[in-house]
Design a protein around this motif. Structure first.
Motif, PDB file in Angstrom:
ATOM      1  N   GLU A   1       3.285   6.681   5.874  1.00 18.82           N
ATOM      2  CA  GLU A   1       4.574   6.147   6.310  1.00 18.82           C
ATOM      3  C   GLU A   1       5.540   6.003   5.142  1.00 18.82           C
ATOM      4  O   GLU A   1       6.742   6.060   5.328  1.00 18.82           O
ATOM      5  CB  GLU A   1       4.387   4.787   6.981  1.00 18.82           C
ATOM      6  CG  GLU A   1       3.631   4.863   8.285  1.00 18.82           C
ATOM      7  CD  GLU A   1       3.493   3.509   8.966  1.00 18.82           C
ATOM      8  OE1 GLU A   1       4.323   2.596   8.703  1.00 18.82           O
ATOM      9  OE2 GLU A   1       2.540   3.355   9.743  1.00 18.82           O
ATOM     10  N   TYR A   2       5.010   5.790   3.942  1.00 24.06           N
ATOM     11  CA  TYR A   2       5.829   5.565   2.755  1.00 24.06           C
ATOM     12  C   TYR A   2       5.338   6.453   1.617  1.00 24.06           C
ATOM     13  O   TYR A   2       4.160   6.402   1.266  1.00 24.06           O
ATOM     14  CB  TYR A   2       5.744   4.108   2.296  1.00 24.06           C
ATOM     15  CG  TYR A   2       6.196   3.131   3.345  1.00 24.06           C
ATOM     16  CD1 TYR A   2       7.519   2.735   3.416  1.00 24.06           C
ATOM     17  CD2 TYR A   2       5.295   2.613   4.264  1.00 24.06           C
ATOM     18  CE1 TYR A   2       7.938   1.837   4.385  1.00 24.06           C
ATOM     19  CE2 TYR A   2       5.704   1.720   5.236  1.00 24.06           C
ATOM     20  CZ  TYR A   2       7.026   1.344   5.297  1.00 24.06           C
ATOM     21  OH  TYR A   2       7.434   0.466   6.257  1.00 24.06           O
TER      22      TYR A   2
ATOM     23  N   ARG B   1       4.654  10.066  11.075  1.00 25.92           N
ATOM     24  CA  ARG B   1       4.816   8.616  10.862  1.00 25.92           C
ATOM     25  C   ARG B   1       5.663   8.285   9.640  1.00 25.92           C
ATOM     26  O   ARG B   1       5.924   7.115   9.374  1.00 25.92           O
ATOM     27  CB  ARG B   1       3.452   7.953  10.730  1.00 25.92           C
ATOM     28  CG  ARG B   1       2.641   8.060  11.990  1.00 25.92           C
ATOM     29  CD  ARG B   1       1.334   7.354  11.831  1.00 25.92           C
ATOM     30  NE  ARG B   1       0.553   7.488  13.057  1.00 25.92           N
ATOM     31  CZ  ARG B   1      -0.613   6.948  13.234  1.00 25.92           C
ATOM     32  NH1 ARG B   1      -1.170   6.230  12.281  1.00 25.92           N
ATOM     33  NH2 ARG B   1      -1.254   7.114  14.361  1.00 25.92           N
TER      34      ARG B   1
ATOM     35  N   ARG C   1       8.322   7.181   7.329  1.00 26.10           N
ATOM     36  CA  ARG C   1       9.516   6.361   7.538  1.00 26.10           C
ATOM     37  C   ARG C   1      10.355   6.221   6.273  1.00 26.10           C
ATOM     38  O   ARG C   1      11.540   5.950   6.335  1.00 26.10           O
ATOM     39  CB  ARG C   1       9.120   4.970   8.017  1.00 26.10           C
ATOM     40  CG  ARG C   1       8.346   4.986   9.298  1.00 26.10           C
ATOM     41  CD  ARG C   1       8.303   3.621   9.943  1.00 26.10           C
ATOM     42  NE  ARG C   1       7.410   3.520  11.070  1.00 26.10           N
ATOM     43  CZ  ARG C   1       7.483   4.205  12.196  1.00 26.10           C
ATOM     44  NH1 ARG C   1       8.394   5.112  12.331  1.00 26.10           N
ATOM     45  NH2 ARG C   1       6.649   4.009  13.190  1.00 26.10           N
ATOM     46  N   HIS C   2       9.723   6.374   5.123  1.00 28.98           N
ATOM     47  CA  HIS C   2      10.430   6.140   3.857  1.00 28.98           C
ATOM     48  C   HIS C   2       9.959   7.173   2.830  1.00 28.98           C
ATOM     49  O   HIS C   2       8.774   7.259   2.550  1.00 28.98           O
ATOM     50  CB  HIS C   2      10.132   4.721   3.364  1.00 28.98           C
ATOM     51  CG  HIS C   2      10.854   4.362   2.115  1.00 28.98           C
ATOM     52  ND1 HIS C   2      12.132   3.893   2.109  1.00 28.98           N
ATOM     53  CD2 HIS C   2      10.465   4.415   0.823  1.00 28.98           C
ATOM     54  CE1 HIS C   2      12.508   3.657   0.863  1.00 28.98           C
ATOM     55  NE2 HIS C   2      11.509   3.973   0.070  1.00 28.98           N
TER      56      HIS C   2
END
Length: 91
Positions: free
Chosen positions: A58-59, A80, A82-83
């Motif tokens: 996710e990151y 997934r 996100r960043h």
């Protein structure tokens, strides 16, 4: 750590690592959610395509690591994500 499927958060920032860490990370960390490789020494290396197999990511933080090239096509599989931090802290 040969089998590290239980790792979720890995921060290896500011360790003067080189691209050999990519082999350790690739393919064995299926549950990895957070990966920080910022401010390391990957000069001339590119992001390995195998990162796209880390489907739980996710990151990803990779600024200041002297990577070259773009993102591999396999990043499209990171549903997934996100960043993604790729710029240095100053801009």
């Amino acid at each position: 750590m040969n089998s590290s499927n239980s790792l979720v958060h890995v921060d290896l920032s500011r360790n003067n690592l080189n691209s050999s860490i990519f082999q350790w990370l690739s393919g064995t960390h299926t549950n990895l959610v957070y990966l920080d490789l910022s401010e390391n020494y990957f000069r001339g290396s590119s992001i390995p395509a195998a990162f796209g197999n880390m489907s739980s990511l996710e990151y990803i933080i990779i600024y200041g690591s002297e990577l070259e090239g773009g993102f591999p096509n396999s990043f499209a599989k990171l549903c997934r994500l996100r960043h993604l931090a790729t710029l240095g802290p100053w801009g």
